[in-house]
Design a protein around this motif. Sequence first.
Motif: not given
Length: 1091
Positions: A895-902
Amino acid sequence: MGALAFGFAPTLNTILRRPSSFLRRSSASRYRPVRTRTFRYPKCTVAPSPDRTSPLPSVSSETQAPLTFQDAVLRLQQYWISKGCVVWHPYNHEVGAGTMNPATFLRVLGPEPWSVAYDEPSIRPDDSRYGENPNRLQRHTQFQVIVKPAPDCAQELVVGSYHALGIDTCKHDIRFVEDNWESPALGAWGLGWEVWLDGMEVTQFTYFQQAGGMPLDSVAVEITYGMERIIMALQGKQHFKDIIFAPGITYGEIFTQNEREMSVYNLDVADVERNNQMFDIYEREANMLLEKRLPVPAYNYLLKASHTFNVLDARGAIGVTERARYFQRMRALARNVATLWLESREELGFPLLSANASPDTESTESRASSQVLKSDSEDLVLEIGVEELPSTDVAGAIAQIQKLLNQILREAHLSFSSVDVTGTPRRVTAYVRDLQTRQKDEVKRIRGPPLRVALNDGKPTKAATGFMRSQGIDDENSVEYNEEEGYMYATVQKSGQAALDVLGEAFATSLFGKLSFRKTMRWNGSGVSFSRPIRWLLCLLGDQVVPFKYAGVTSSNTTRSLRGSDGFAADVVIKSASEYHQVMRELQIVLSGENRAAHIRKEAARLAAEIRGNVPQNYLEGDLLSEVTDLVENPIPLLGRFDPCFLNLPEEVLVTVMKKHQRYFPVVDASTGALLSGFITVANGDANLTNIDAIRQGNEAVLRARYSDAAFFYEKDTEDKQLSDFVPKLSGLMFQEKLGSMLDKVNRVKLIVPKICGLLHVSGRDSDIANLTAQLYKADLATSMVVEMTSLAGTMGRHYALKSEDVPSEVAQAIFEAALPRFSGDDIATSTAGAIVAVADRLDSLVSLFTVGLMPKSTADPFALRRAALGVVQTLLENDFDLDLSDVVRLAAQVLDSESQVPVSSNTSGVVVDFISKRLEGYLLDVRRFPDDVVKAVLAVPRNSRSSVAAVRLCESLVDQQQNNAEKLSKAEETYSRASRLLKSLKDVSTEELSKTSVQEDLFDCKEEHYLWDSLKALNVDVEYSSSNYSDVITRKVEQLCEIKHSVDSFFDNVFVNAENQAVRKNRLVLCSRIVNIMASMCDMSFLRTV
């Protein structure tokens, strides 16, 4: 300003150290002594400056007209001038506190003495209330005092200053309540207290330990008065606007417009983007000035950056994690400014440092006593007199002294009947009954060198005579040459020493030197660290003083009373140890914490009954009672009331204010349990002098002010608003600069929650509740109530959700549970929805903060990630969510990989899983108290280290086996370990490979192999298991290992496994792996300790 700062003020330290003189700067920049008369108080000597001899204003009684605001400032100025302070001026930059004035922050650095007093308008945008709140101002006035080095009567001087303001401190409840101050922006910290006047914090009192990231060799004391609070109390005003500032004009007439307009700016119109840009500009300018070696202007730009941060914080633009990043930037500037300032002062030769000043040096030497005690035994009393200990340190000191003193007396070979250690905030007392006054004489037989070395042709050698000298023997009759044992022996008579001579050194080194506390501080030149400053030491054996010195304080026969109206306690001589307890009773000092607690419980029950209520039992037995008990020496419980209209506020808010902020005991209806408009507070002081009505009224005023604050926040939060209305405001609350706002975090959690529901096969109503909870669970962070009282996060979310028309009650409860656990020992979420959101929130925090490199360090965990990981472990366990951590952590990473620029690195998930697994191990050992061998056995299986449910159930099962099936478990362990040890020693083949390899019967060449293989085939090792039947499975597998024990023993006793034929060898190793595999999915039994 330079002349005022440097030219005309003696330092208070100089005055206190040199009662007959002080140092004055001459025109030739030389210091010369000037004779002056002195005023002597107990333990403290204060001299007035001949340059400023104007008398103090007469102290008005409390029945006269109260002071105006400006008169109060003038009184404090004149009081501290009389104590040798320079009067400084407010700084020409916006500062959040008087501490940030360079007269404090820069001047506490280095060795130069410095005493200063000034009033400082302090700007705190977050306290903006549009001029409407009666007790909150974005611009308030502090009166700041710095004395460096700290005098030994600093507390007394503070209480004396209240007397100068017309306050009879004997009639009021003056309390020093622990306040460990820290300024992350300045890299500064210190230990001290809030000073309470009838429940209201009126002063902060701090011994600086560090500033600019540098330890302070010369400790300064900081005293900060809250002027508006003090004047409102003195004038009996309930709103700051009504304060009489000067004759004919009120505070409100001067400052209300400023409050209103600045509040609009701070809370509503300050541009977040521009202020962020200004912070960056100010930071760059400060760094440029540092490069130019200009610390003062660089510090000015640090102050500008700090104020800009405060504006951003008031606008709700700073999240919890982002706050830490800003603090790091400001702290780096502060450290560099402090370093450069100190270098510049050193280059100037430290102009304020007197050439003949001599710092205190510590000595722990004890003086030999010339006194002789006539009795064989006497009582001993040791009293350690301190400035108020934190309540938690009172119990800690008592326990440590009890243990250490027993040890010291035994090692000194001094018999005694009993040791009783008691304590109050201001003294810890050890009382030893029937202590032997002199050691017994001893005759010792000491072995020397062997006879082959000690004798040569029957005569003593140099080795023998050297041994005799070492034992102080010059008579050969005291020497024995024992041919049977082959050694030389000396008979030594040792005369016992007087206890007076033995104990002094032992106390200084083996008692005081071994005491430890949660936080310690330095306060004088001795270099000693203790919880709080030691101010007197009473030590009597019978009627004789036990002589020693510690922390610059010499033992005596003098104790101290409760404080008097001038701030000073009376010195009271104790003639004999046997009189000590009687004197304490006469001084109204209750030494026993148990007795103080019992009195508080009894009186609280009686007072609550007066309004047909009672104090809930959990308050009268828990942490609140313990803290209150150790805040007082002579407890005086009293009943206070508050306006019943405040009962319309949420009960959690009212109780939090009473317990956490004021240390009051709430009172509930004896019949219904509903909260009543009353409270119990416990004052401290002389019962014969204390004005109960004045103290009650003061505490009621404080609570009224706090509840008025709460009502202001509550009204602001609930006026035509639903909980969902606060969700968009989370976009202005930064979570972390690379990870976005708190709203971005919520949006990630909203995506994680349904995925966890899928793993748990949760659907229908529970799934809907969890998804709606994920949308709202952080909304209360944007409410005024939670911004003000962060401990109510989750609690207010639940309350506001219940008031919202579109939120089901199950969601309201889940919102509250999503915040759990908040601290060690807290409740855990129990509803399915609450637990799922709690886990999802913490997983997002762990994965995202690890991704941007903000993982905890060995000495620091600024984002509480260890607590978050433990929360995951506990929540999964409490709700029997048998999830593999690898699966749920991977979901959060996706989720973090898909929803943020990080970008999320490939190994982040594994690192986070290992981090949580470490918390699981700690939980099993420290919280559940499972034996370490059991924990190691269970966690040796990788799957178990990734599942808190599996780990706990298996630990429980193995412990049950150890306790109730020990004989079989021992046989099973022996069977398992014979194969396991062999397999672990292999280097050329993996156990995983062996497990996948089939047994080849055609390679058997002895009957034991057939026998073992037939035994293994007879077992049903593929038993299905889940969290509900781990115990049954463990029991069955233990039995299986016992069943094959004979065949396993026969195999290992008669078969050489590591045969030369590699095919045969591998086949035999495969048989060994089949033995291990019986239990391999559950635990590694080789770690178990069995009988």
